[in-house]
Write a protein that holds these residues in place. Structure first.
Motif, PDB file in Angstrom:
ATOM      1  N   THR A 237     -65.967  90.940 -33.567  1.00 40.36           N
ATOM      2  CA  THR A 237     -64.972  91.385 -34.536  1.00 40.36           C
ATOM      3  C   THR A 237     -65.665  91.756 -35.841  1.00 40.36           C
ATOM      4  O   THR A 237     -66.874  91.597 -35.992  1.00 40.36           O
ATOM      5  N   VAL A 238     -64.883  92.243 -36.795  1.00 38.41           N
ATOM      6  CA  VAL A 238     -65.407  92.661 -38.096  1.00 38.41           C
ATOM      7  C   VAL A 238     -64.693  91.862 -39.177  1.00 38.41           C
ATOM      8  O   VAL A 238     -63.473  91.717 -39.143  1.00 38.41           O
ATOM      9  N   CYS A 239     -65.436  91.364 -40.143  1.00 35.16           N
ATOM     10  CA  CYS A 239     -64.814  90.585 -41.215  1.00 35.16           C
ATOM     11  C   CYS A 239     -64.056  91.516 -42.151  1.00 35.16           C
ATOM     12  O   CYS A 239     -64.442  92.667 -42.367  1.00 35.16           O
ATOM     13  N   ASP A 240     -62.968  91.011 -42.725  1.00 31.78           N
ATOM     14  CA  ASP A 240     -62.117  91.855 -43.567  1.00 31.78           C
ATOM     15  C   ASP A 240     -62.803  92.289 -44.851  1.00 31.78           C
ATOM     16  O   ASP A 240     -62.419  93.292 -45.460  1.00 31.78           O
ATOM     17  N   ALA A 241     -63.845  91.568 -45.269  1.00 28.26           N
ATOM     18  CA  ALA A 241     -64.567  91.950 -46.479  1.00 28.26           C
ATOM     19  C   ALA A 241     -65.475  93.153 -46.244  1.00 28.26           C
ATOM     20  O   ALA A 241     -66.001  93.726 -47.193  1.00 28.26           O
ATOM     21  N   CYS A 242     -65.663  93.527 -44.970  1.00 24.60           N
ATOM     22  CA  CYS A 242     -66.573  94.611 -44.625  1.00 24.60           C
ATOM     23  C   CYS A 242     -65.851  95.941 -44.433  1.00 24.60           C
ATOM     24  O   CYS A 242     -66.478  96.934 -44.078  1.00 24.60           O
TER      25      CYS A 242
END
Length: 424
Positions: A237-242
């Motif tokens: 998954t991808v972190c929301d800060a990215c």
């Protein structure tokens, strides 16, 4: 007015790249009448970038950048509407407006990312492939003897590809053609460009951040869901800060899902599992693929699946009209937290209906169905109540409401919408 710049006017012109992380990347500046100035990004493209890279002996163009990606310059904007064929030896030989004539400001300063003396070829995206180096004899493969993680960091940094993921030997991306350079690359890891000396033997392949597959999962269809990226055999998954709306726009475009409607958190599509990719995508928003975006840094945000980011594209998957036998009229239902639910008609008006029709690409709202549950009672959650749109929003998610599941309604108050029909 476009014209060919004459040599008499431009013999003294030089080009430089500033504010990049190496001499072959940065904001494009040209010297004219003894003063450095910038280039407007109107009509700026990869052919123009190729000329700059060639003029600076910086290899091939990796990317043409826009909207002051490398910061805003000062002083004159010397060139605008540059139109190179790509074969010119210098930027001054390309057509453009007259010197200093533009309708731009420094927020539109153009930039370039060049490969320098290096490039990655035959990979599955711009930041992976067989390492090749440019010398006076032409391009040739680089060998893998004594090439380590520090060397890889310099290569990835020079190509504006973030931090290295994997160094692969034995010509993992093919054997290549032509020369094999016999020098060894030795770096401390902090250099902006490669230093070369000594001796090596085998061809080298390198993978900087970049992904072999991508998808949206746990949504109502393939155009909404939690962002998951696959790198080789690993999914994550991808972190929301990215992530931001520009990256979301590129993802939606790549998936043929229209435009990005919203970037949401894990409360929408649930928490993922496996890897959490922490590289920050620096997209302009007009790229056709996510792999074309630069990776500017690695996020230091908390590595937790509670921060997994989701994306909703304008594909019809996150909102629908049901109960009429057609796609452009019916009871309004929205998809949230894995379930379809309805919208209460408290405060609902024609402006809200217009936004729904626009999001569904169904024209404009013909009528606001004030009769409660005109298209029948729904079931399951009542997700939204007291929705208030201005009427010009691109999606329902941009309108205000008390929040998901907060209501004092029953399904006999489910709202319906009738639109004029498909815009296609």
């Amino acid at each position: 007015i476009i014209f060919v710049v004459s040599p008499e006017l431009t013999d003294s012109v030089n080009v430089r790249l500033v504010k990049g992380n190496n001499p072959c990347a940065g904001r494009v500046e040209v010297l004219h009448e003894g003063q450095w100035g910038t280039v407007c990004d109107d009509d700026w493209d990869i052919a123009d970038a190729a000329v700059v890279c060639r003029e600076l002996d910086c290899g091939t163009a990796v990317k043409a950048t826009y909207q002051a990606q490398f910061g805003q310059g000062l002083g004159q904007i010397w060139m605008a509407n540059v139109a190179c064929s790509g074969s010119e030896s210098t930027l001054k030989n390309c057509t453009s407006r007259r010197w200093g004539v533009s309708n731009c400001d420094h927020r539109e300063d153009a930039g370039v990312i060049c490969s320098g003396k290096l490039r990655l070829v035959d990979g599955f995206h711009l930041c992976s492939g067989r390492v090749e180096m440019l010398r006076t004899e032409g391009w040739g493969s680089v060998c893998d003897a004594v090439f380590d993680q520090q060397d890889a960091e310099v290569v990835c940094r020079q190509l504006d590809c973030g931090a290295p993921v994997q160094v692969l030997g034995a010509a993992a991306f093919g054997k290549g053609k032509g020369r094999v350079w016999s020098e060894e690359i030795q770096c401390r890891g902090s250099e902006s460009q490669i230093d070369i000396f000594l001796h090596c033997l085998n061809k080298l392949s390198l993978v900087c951040p970049g992904y072999t597959d991508l998808r949206l999962v746990n949504g109502s269809d393939s155009c909404s869901g939690r962002v998951e990226l696959q790198f080789l055999n690993d999914s994550g998954t991808v972190c929301d800060a990215c992530w931001d709306m520009r990256a979301a726009s590129v993802l939606c475009r790549q998936l043929n899902c229209g435009i990005a409607v919203s970037v949401v958190g894990s409360d929408w599509f649930g928490k993922g599992s496996g890897e959490i990719w922490a590289d920050v995508f620096d997209c302009d928003g007009n790229e056709t693929k996510l792999s074309e975006c630069s990776i500017s840094s690695w996020s230091r945000a908390e590595s937790s699946h509670s921060r997994d980011v989701g994306v909703i594209c304008s594909g019809r998957g996150s909102i629908r009209l049901v109960g009429s036998g057609g796609d452009c009229a019916g009871r309004l239902e929205v998809f949230h937290s894995g379930s379809w639910g309805t919208v209460c008609d408290d405060s609902w008006d024609i402006k809200d209906a217009h936004v729904v029709c626009r999001q569904l690409q169904c024209g404009v709202a013909l009528s606001n169905q004030q009769v409660p549950a005109w298209f029948g009672h729904g079931s399951g959650p009542i997700w939204l109540d007291e929705v208030e749109c201005e009427g010009n929003e691109t999606s329902l998610w941009s309108c205000s409401s008390p929040g998901w599941g907060k209501h004092d309604c029953q399904h006999k108050e489910d709202v319906g919408v009738v639109c004029s029909g498909s815009e296609e």
